[in-house]
Scaffold this active site. Sequence first.
Site, PDB file in Angstrom:
ATOM      1  N   GLU A 235       0.889  -1.173   0.000  1.00 64.50           N
ATOM      2  CA  GLU A 235       0.000   0.000   0.000  1.00 64.50           C
ATOM      3  C   GLU A 235       0.913   1.205   0.000  1.00 64.50           C
ATOM      4  OE1 GLU A 235      -1.486   3.105   0.952  1.00 64.50           O
ATOM      5  OE2 GLU A 235      -2.234   2.389   2.885  1.00 64.50           O
TER       6      GLU A 235
ATOM      7  N   CYS B 154      -1.931   8.970   2.813  1.00 66.21           N
ATOM      8  CA  CYS B 154      -1.526   8.411   1.515  1.00 66.21           C
ATOM      9  C   CYS B 154      -2.511   8.738   0.408  1.00 66.21           C
ATOM     10  CB  CYS B 154      -1.342   6.901   1.638  1.00 66.21           C
ATOM     11  SG  CYS B 154      -2.835   6.019   2.140  1.00 66.21           S
TER      12      CYS B 154
END
Length: 333
Positions: A86, A120
């Site tokens: 990720e 993110c």
Amino acid sequence: MIGALAAGNTVILKPSAYAKACSAVLAKILRECFEEEYVAVVEGGRKENNELLEQRFDYIFFTGGVTVGKMVMEKASRYLTPITLELGGKSPCIVDESADLRIAARRIAFGKFLNAGQTCVAVDHVFVHSSIRQAFLAYLQQELQSFFGEDVLANPHYPAIINKKHFTRLRQLMQSGDICIGGQLREETLQIAPTVLENVSLTSAIMQEEIFGPLLPILPYDDLDEVITFIQAQERPLALYLFTSRKAVEQRILHTLSFGGGCINDTIIHLATSQMGFGGVGQSGMGSYHGYESFKTFSHFRSIVKKATWLDLPMRYHPYTKTKETIVRMFLR
């Protein structure tokens, strides 16, 4: 971790060394809740990371940047260990001339400046149609003042940058354009106010790396084709956000651009539901998790056939005769 435990695994958790206080609290809680044979917490920095990556695991799940993600993947290849990455990247946002500008400004301000931009899936930069640029900026300024007050850095709820290294990096990126909103910073507390930049070149420093901070480049456009062409030429983003009231524009973006996930007329909230998997594509990551997807990530689904023994069809065995072929063809009709 919950998905891994639910699927019957034991876990070694390695929190980030950048957030030492959070790491210590997390370690304390988990050591109180779990015996170490089920959940072990390893604190530390690069040395501990390297030692962990030399071990043989059944699965590795990594959240972080692309550079370290490549190293994790390389180490995992030694034992052909499956991984989920990720990562991140430059998540674009598009605001076309049909959008509800007040709502767009509010939701973009939320999605960009949550945790001072240190998420993110934060909006990295915004493509705004030239005809609505000034109106959008006016709404954005109003929303930021409503969120944080006149003196942002005096707001006790406004976060700091994670460390001095990234504070310095962000301060340098602020030179990539003209500041039209914000720009205040306080080095002693490592805080940078929400800062909006105009006249940013597509080749400038701020457009070459994931910002991961409270800096927002505004990029005017006249033709949506230009935006699509630019995004297609970049690495595929972890998230993409579109503000429009036009169904045709929505479908065009969804059908022509590749990205991990995103929102239409909102930001960030697509990762908040356990009913959908969350993950990247290309350099923004691989694999998916959240909810049942986490359980599947840390599971191996075995295919098992259990046959009865009271019947054993002879046509699958040698010798293959014309009679057997005729029977097989009869079943295939």
